[in-house]
Design a protein around this motif. Structure first.
Motif, PDB file in Angstrom:
ATOM      1  N   ASN A 292      11.091 -22.525  -2.881  1.00  0.00           N
ATOM      2  CA  ASN A 292       9.990 -21.579  -3.089  1.00  0.00           C
ATOM      3  C   ASN A 292      10.528 -20.351  -3.821  1.00  0.00           C
ATOM      4  O   ASN A 292      11.264 -19.536  -3.244  1.00  0.00           O
ATOM      5  CB  ASN A 292       9.385 -21.173  -1.737  1.00  0.00           C
ATOM      6  CG  ASN A 292       8.136 -20.332  -1.884  1.00  0.00           C
ATOM      7  OD1 ASN A 292       8.093 -19.408  -2.680  1.00  0.00           O
ATOM      8  ND2 ASN A 292       7.116 -20.648  -1.088  1.00  0.00           N
TER       9      ASN A 292
ATOM     10  N   LYS B 114      11.547 -25.200   0.942  1.00  0.00           N
ATOM     11  CA  LYS B 114      10.266 -25.721   1.424  1.00  0.00           C
ATOM     12  C   LYS B 114      10.497 -27.076   2.099  1.00  0.00           C
ATOM     13  O   LYS B 114      11.412 -27.816   1.740  1.00  0.00           O
ATOM     14  CB  LYS B 114       9.294 -25.911   0.257  1.00  0.00           C
ATOM     15  CG  LYS B 114       8.968 -24.647  -0.510  1.00  0.00           C
ATOM     16  CD  LYS B 114       7.901 -24.926  -1.574  1.00  0.00           C
ATOM     17  CE  LYS B 114       8.411 -25.894  -2.630  1.00  0.00           C
ATOM     18  NZ  LYS B 114       7.419 -26.125  -3.712  1.00  0.00           N
TER      19      LYS B 114
ATOM     20  N   SER C 280       5.344 -29.391  -3.881  1.00  0.00           N
ATOM     21  CA  SER C 280       4.039 -28.771  -4.118  1.00  0.00           C
ATOM     22  C   SER C 280       2.907 -29.783  -4.036  1.00  0.00           C
ATOM     23  O   SER C 280       3.103 -30.991  -4.221  1.00  0.00           O
ATOM     24  CB  SER C 280       4.020 -28.115  -5.504  1.00  0.00           C
ATOM     25  OG  SER C 280       4.044 -29.108  -6.519  1.00  0.00           O
TER      26      SER C 280
END
Length: 210
Positions: free
Chosen positions: A174, A181, A185
């Motif tokens: 991130n 993360k 995404s």
């Protein structure tokens, strides 16, 4: 688990399902499930489906085989203690004679198996072995210590696919918060699902169990 050969815990659980006439959905990587075809056939004959599923399911036994790759050599790296994909495919072919059988294609490995060529190859292979549906999922990585899935995965990539290491790390980074993360995404995940749907349509495979 390999110890299931000795303990028969799954077989005992299936006997309980049979006794109470429950349908079953089994998610596995193991060809050991072939041992239990006799009980599964009885469940398929005697189980009672919920009313809302009676006209939607052809089988009262559903088996989903988990794959992250169809390549035996890659599987030896990523899933060293699991039956090889080639053995799982043969098991799918055999079980599809009796039940609804498909693939939990997860996690799809970034940069190794998520491109069009590899997805086409994998889904074509699943089709050849009578896979009836594919449930895709992207990779998730958790933790930051030496025993975490993140660090173990990065080490495997560094050792065997070093050309993908930096891109993989970026996928799970991130930039705004400057932290790792757990998931890539939504755009990345949706792009994978669209590709899988495209090739499932090409090979006439459902992207859902029903």
């Amino acid at each position: 688990m390999p110890i299931e050969k000795d303990l028969n815990l799954t077989r005992d659980i299936l006997k309980t399902f049979l006794r109470f006439k429950f349908p079953v959905h089994i998610i596995t990587k193991s060809d050991l499930i072939l041992r239990d075809i006799d009980i599964l056939e009885k469940i398929n004959n005697e189980a009672i489906l919920p009313e809302d599923l009676e006209n939607k399911l052809k089988s009262k036994v559903i088996i989903s085989f988990s794959f992250s790759t169809i390549d035996d050599e890659i599987a030896k790296i990523m899933e060293p203690n699991a039956p090889l994909p080639s053995k799982r495919l043969e098991t799918i072919k055999e079980l599809s004679k009796y039940f609804t059988v498909g693939v939990a294609f997860m996690p799809i490995l970034p940069y190794i198996g998520d491109n069009d060529v590899e997805l086409d190859k994998a889904i074509s292979k699943f089709s050849q072995y009578n896979c009836q549906y594919i449930l895709p999922g992207s990779l998730s990585l958790f933790g930051n210590n030496e025993n975490s899935s993140r660090i173990k995965y990065y080490k495997a990539i560094e050792n065997y696919f070093p050309e993908y290491l930096e891109d993989t790390k970026k996928l799970f980074w991130n930039d705004r918060l400057l932290v790792n993360k757990d998931y890539p995404s939504n755009n990345y995940q949706n792009s994978i699902y669209k590709k899988v749907a495209k090739y499932c349509n090409k090979y006439k495979i459902r992207t859902s169990i029903i």
